[in-house]
Scaffold this motif. Sequence first.
Motif, PDB file in Angstrom:
ATOM      1  N   ARG A 121       8.672   6.178 -15.903  1.00  0.00           N
ATOM      2  CA  ARG A 121       7.810   5.962 -14.746  1.00  0.00           C
ATOM      3  C   ARG A 121       6.487   6.684 -14.934  1.00  0.00           C
ATOM      4  NH1 ARG A 121      10.835   6.089  -9.098  1.00  0.00           N
ATOM      5  NH2 ARG A 121       8.713   6.671  -8.592  1.00  0.00           N
ATOM      6  N   ALA A 122       5.403   5.988 -14.658  1.00  0.00           N
ATOM      7  CA  ALA A 122       4.077   6.595 -14.790  1.00  0.00           C
ATOM      8  C   ALA A 122       3.872   7.709 -13.764  1.00  0.00           C
ATOM      9  CB  ALA A 122       2.991   5.536 -14.631  1.00  0.00           C
ATOM     10  N   ASP A 123       4.609   7.656 -12.664  1.00  0.00           N
ATOM     11  CA  ASP A 123       4.454   8.680 -11.621  1.00  0.00           C
ATOM     12  C   ASP A 123       5.573   9.715 -11.672  1.00  0.00           C
ATOM     13  OD1 ASP A 123       6.530   7.118 -10.741  1.00  0.00           O
ATOM     14  OD2 ASP A 123       5.747   6.833  -8.721  1.00  0.00           O
ATOM     15  N   GLY A 124       6.097   9.960 -12.845  1.00  0.00           N
ATOM     16  CA  GLY A 124       7.173  10.955 -12.977  1.00  0.00           C
ATOM     17  C   GLY A 124       6.689  12.383 -12.768  1.00  0.00           C
ATOM     18  N   CYS A 125       5.440  12.663 -13.132  1.00  0.00           N
ATOM     19  CA  CYS A 125       4.906  14.029 -13.015  1.00  0.00           C
ATOM     20  C   CYS A 125       3.693  14.095 -12.087  1.00  0.00           C
ATOM     21  CB  CYS A 125       4.499  14.555 -14.391  1.00  0.00           C
ATOM     22  SG  CYS A 125       5.876  14.713 -15.542  1.00  0.00           S
ATOM     23  N   GLU A 127       0.851  11.519  -9.481  1.00  0.00           N
ATOM     24  CA  GLU A 127       0.744  10.260  -8.739  1.00  0.00           C
ATOM     25  C   GLU A 127       0.318   9.145  -9.692  1.00  0.00           C
ATOM     26  OE1 GLU A 127       1.502   9.641  -5.528  1.00  0.00           O
ATOM     27  OE2 GLU A 127       2.166  11.739  -5.329  1.00  0.00           O
ATOM     28  N   LYS A 128       0.813   7.920  -9.433  1.00  0.00           N
ATOM     29  CA  LYS A 128       0.505   6.793 -10.302  1.00  0.00           C
ATOM     30  C   LYS A 128      -1.000   6.546 -10.404  1.00  0.00           C
ATOM     31  CE  LYS A 128       1.484   1.892 -11.016  1.00  0.00           C
ATOM     32  NZ  LYS A 128       2.184   0.705 -10.513  1.00  0.00           N
ATOM     33  N   VAL A 129      -1.712   6.622  -9.286  1.00  0.00           N
ATOM     34  CA  VAL A 129      -3.149   6.386  -9.300  1.00  0.00           C
ATOM     35  C   VAL A 129      -3.844   7.416 -10.181  1.00  0.00           C
ATOM     36  CG1 VAL A 129      -3.605   7.709  -7.175  1.00  0.00           C
ATOM     37  CG2 VAL A 129      -5.153   5.859  -7.860  1.00  0.00           C
ATOM     38  N   ASP A 130      -3.378   8.654 -10.163  1.00  0.00           N
ATOM     39  CA  ASP A 130      -3.963   9.701 -11.007  1.00  0.00           C
ATOM     40  C   ASP A 130      -3.638   9.459 -12.480  1.00  0.00           C
ATOM     41  OD1 ASP A 130      -5.030  11.025  -8.782  1.00  0.00           O
ATOM     42  OD2 ASP A 130      -3.162  12.141  -8.473  1.00  0.00           O
ATOM     43  N   PHE A 131      -2.429   8.988 -12.747  1.00  0.00           N
ATOM     44  CA  PHE A 131      -2.044   8.674 -14.128  1.00  0.00           C
ATOM     45  C   PHE A 131      -2.938   7.569 -14.692  1.00  0.00           C
ATOM     46  CE2 PHE A 131       0.090   6.101 -17.258  1.00  0.00           C
ATOM     47  CZ  PHE A 131       0.649   7.034 -18.120  1.00  0.00           C
ATOM     48  N   LEU A 132      -3.081   6.472 -13.923  1.00  0.00           N
ATOM     49  CA  LEU A 132      -3.888   5.346 -14.383  1.00  0.00           C
ATOM     50  C   LEU A 132      -5.345   5.755 -14.576  1.00  0.00           C
ATOM     51  CD1 LEU A 132      -2.403   2.501 -12.161  1.00  0.00           C
ATOM     52  CD2 LEU A 132      -1.983   2.903 -14.592  1.00  0.00           C
ATOM     53  N   ARG A 133      -5.860   6.577 -13.672  1.00  0.00           N
ATOM     54  CA  ARG A 133      -7.253   7.034 -13.772  1.00  0.00           C
ATOM     55  C   ARG A 133      -7.421   7.909 -15.024  1.00  0.00           C
ATOM     56  NH1 ARG A 133      -7.818   9.775  -9.111  1.00  0.00           N
ATOM     57  NH2 ARG A 133      -8.141   7.837  -7.987  1.00  0.00           N
TER      58      ARG A 133
END
Length: 195
Positions: A121-125, A127-133
Motif C-alpha cells: 500500500r502506498a499509504d502504509g507509512c 498519506e497516499k497524497v503525500d506519497f504520490l506528491r
Amino acid sequence: KRPYFGTNPVCVAVPREEEEPYCLDMATSMISWNKLLLHKSNNEKLPDVLAADKDGHPTKDPQNAECLMPAGSYKGYGLAVMVDILCGVFTGMAFGRNIPSMYKAPMNQPRHLGQFYMVIRADGCIEKVDFLRAMQQMTDEVRLEPNLEGERVLLANDPQIEEAQRRKVKGIPLGENLLEEFRKLAYELGVEVRL
C-alpha cells in the motif's frame, strides 16, 4: 557451460501524482530473449557480448547463442537466483532447468510456471497524497539532473511511455519478419490482413 536460470523479469511499479506509474521491468540478463530472437531473425550481430554459445563461450553471433549473459555480472546472477526462488521454489512450481523451453516445448502441455507478486500500500507509512506528491517530486528532480551533451536523464520506462504516446498517434510499427508471420497465421485462420 549451459543455462540453468531463466531471464525471468523483475518488475517494480510505483504510482506517481501526474503521469503513468514509474515501472522498472527488466530481465535478469543483459538483454531479453526476445531481443536476441529479433537480432537472429534480422541476421544482425549483437552490439556487445550479451550471449554465450553451446559451450558457454561469449559470442556476438545471435545464430550461435544458446544462453544470455546475466545483467551486472554476479549481481544479475544473484537477481536471477532470487527470481527463481520466489517464482519457482517458493510457489512449488518448476525452476531452473525444469522449466520447459518457451519456444520449443509443446504449448498444449502444462508448463507449471510460477509467478510471485508483492503489493504494498502506498499509504502504509504516509498519506497516499503525500506519497504520490513525493514520488512526482523525485521523478521531476531526477529528470532535471545535469546531463551529458546530447543526452537526457531518464527514469525506467520513460522511453516506453514516450513510445506508447507515439504509437497511439502513428500506430505500431511491424518488422517485415513479424508481418510475414501475421500473414501466414491470417492465411491459416482465414482472416483478412488489413494494414
